[in-house]
Design an enzyme around this catalytic site. Structure first.
Site, mmCIF file in Angstrom:
data_model
loop_
_atom_site.group_PDB
_atom_site.id
_atom_site.type_symbol
_atom_site.label_atom_id
_atom_site.label_comp_id
_atom_site.label_asym_id
_atom_site.label_seq_id
_atom_site.Cartn_x
_atom_site.Cartn_y
_atom_site.Cartn_z
ATOM 1 N N ASP A 100 1.260 -1.163 0.099
ATOM 2 C CA ASP A 100 -0.058 0.010 0.468
ATOM 3 C C ASP A 100 0.975 1.254 0.199
ATOM 4 O O ASP A 100 0.388 2.834 0.441
ATOM 5 C CB ASP A 100 -1.411 -0.245 1.400
ATOM 6 C CG ASP A 100 -2.623 -1.120 1.083
ATOM 7 O OD1 ASP A 100 -2.508 -0.886 -0.324
ATOM 8 O OD2 ASP A 100 -3.075 -1.552 1.430
ATOM 9 N N ASP A 158 -6.937 -5.687 -4.110
ATOM 10 C CA ASP A 158 -6.272 -4.410 -4.278
ATOM 11 C C ASP A 158 -5.067 -3.736 -5.154
ATOM 12 O O ASP A 158 -4.749 -2.599 -4.936
ATOM 13 C CB ASP A 158 -6.274 -3.707 -2.402
ATOM 14 C CG ASP A 158 -7.186 -4.798 -1.290
ATOM 15 O OD1 ASP A 158 -7.290 -5.877 -1.866
ATOM 16 O OD2 ASP A 158 -7.292 -4.488 -0.418
#
Ligand code: GLY
Length: 373
Positions: A100, A158
């Site tokens: 991320d 994701d």
């Protein structure tokens, strides 16, 4: 205010929603300053840590607002938060950073570079891109999401929204290796995460030495074979962005297919349930953040020439505006978001990334098309 003329005749609810959202971001800037935010508690955003994966979104919202509000304090607050994030790169625990870094550095350093061409912003974005690239495991052909024994070989849907960091790195450096690696991950992800019915897995585990697929996990979804709505939204948007950077129509086709399934599953619901295949989907907690991210993905498809996407995004954003926007007794832009229901966390709250994608969608409708992705 410097809002360009909308490229379509915006209905008044949309311009009102945009103005209300911008006001809410200004209010948050006053109450929270240069902070890291995640999920509301009793309507309020408590301060969070820079380490958490959502830390780029609040400074990102400030950066978005600078496109239409010239108050210099907005950019200064965003930069202050970005500086705190950058300190993580030089921290003894930097190995705790994970895939991320895309969500963290795209709305901050990359956005600032796109808006200002600042060399230090480019350097920060490139350092983050190198870290993301270093998570690729040739065995399995995927970027590994997380760290630690229990998460070995875990790859998640994701990541498709972190790949724009790599495409941007190629664009700014002229080095194809970043984009080539993103395309290698996409090839695996399209095969391993997107099912024949165009729903998606959240987590797929690969053997780190042989690359063999071990199993799919439910993750933040209801079950390994369920349809976690935000995961599908990440796929819609991530694939559409990959199509924009590469010009490869196959990514656009897959994005459209997942979008069609998302919209069909969502049809009776309005605001997406947290998982379309939750046993109680009709009454289960909603996830407005899934709707906001899917709307942005549809707007990306519209920019790629998809004829239906603009109207579909508009319908989603209208529903979010009617049912979720600007909760009177809360800090967030969107109520009724759900983060991690199976883990019992962040249920029916505001989530900073839902707020971010809602505001991004409103800006895109207003013709402010430059995004951080
Ligand atoms: N990236 C984690 C989530 O979507 O909740």
């Amino acid at each position: 205010m410097n809002v360009p003329k909308p490229q379509f005749s915006a209905p008044s609810w949309l311009t009102d929603a945009h103005a209300a959202a911008a006001d809410r971001v200004r209010r948050l800037a006053t109450t929270h300053g240069a902070a890291y935010l995640h999920a509301t508690e009793a309507g309020r955003y408590p301060l969070d840590l820079a380490w958490w994966w959502t830390s780029g979104f609040w400074p990102g919202l400030l950066n978005l607002l600078t496109k239409e509000d010239t108050d210099p304090r907005l950019a200064a607050l965003a930069l202050q938060a970005e500086n705190g994030l950058t300190a993580l790169l030089d921290h003894d625990w930097f190995e705790e950073l994970h895939h991320d870094v895309g969500f963290q550095f795209q709305p901050t350093a990359v956005m600032r570079h796109k808006l200002t061409s600042a060399p230090d912003a480019r350097r920060r974005g490139l350092v983050a891109a190198h870290l993301l690239m270093g998570r690729f495991n040739v065995a399995g052909g995927v970027i590994e999401a997380w760290n630690g024994e229990a998460k070995r070989g875990h790859s998640i849907i994701d990541t498709l929204m972190n790949l724009p960091l790599l495409f941007w790195a190629t664009e700014t450096s002229g080095e194809p290796r970043f984009a080539n690696l993103a395309r290698a991950h996409l090839a695996s992800a399209i095969t391993e995460f997107i099912r024949d019915d165009d729903t998606t897995h959240h987590v797929v585990v690969f053997d780190q030495m042989t690359g063999d697929r071990v199993e799919a996990l439910g993750g933040q979804g209801a079950a390994p074979d369920s349809a976690w709505s935000r995961g599908m939204a990440w796929a819609i948007y991530g694939l559409a962005i990959a199509a924009r950077y590469t010009g490869d129509p196959a990514y656009r086709t897959r994005s459209r297919a997942v979008a069609d399934r998302f919209l069909a599953l969502n049809d009776p619901h309005g605001v997406p349930p947290w998982d379309f295949r939750a046993p109680d989907a009709a009454t289960a907690p909603r996830d407005s953040s899934a709707g906001a991210a899917a709307a942005c993905g549809l707007l990306e498809l519209a920019d790629l020439g998809d004829p239906a996407a603009h109207g579909q995004a508009l319908a989603l954003v209208e529903t979010l505006t009617e049912r979720c926007a600007m909760p009177a007794s809360g800090d967030g832009l969107l109520a009724h978001a759900t983060g991690k229901l199976p883990q019992g966390q962040f249920i029916d709250v505001s989530l900073i990334y839902g707020d971010y994608y809602y505001f991004e969608a409103l800006q895109r409708f207003a013709g402010l098309k430059e995004t951080c992705w």
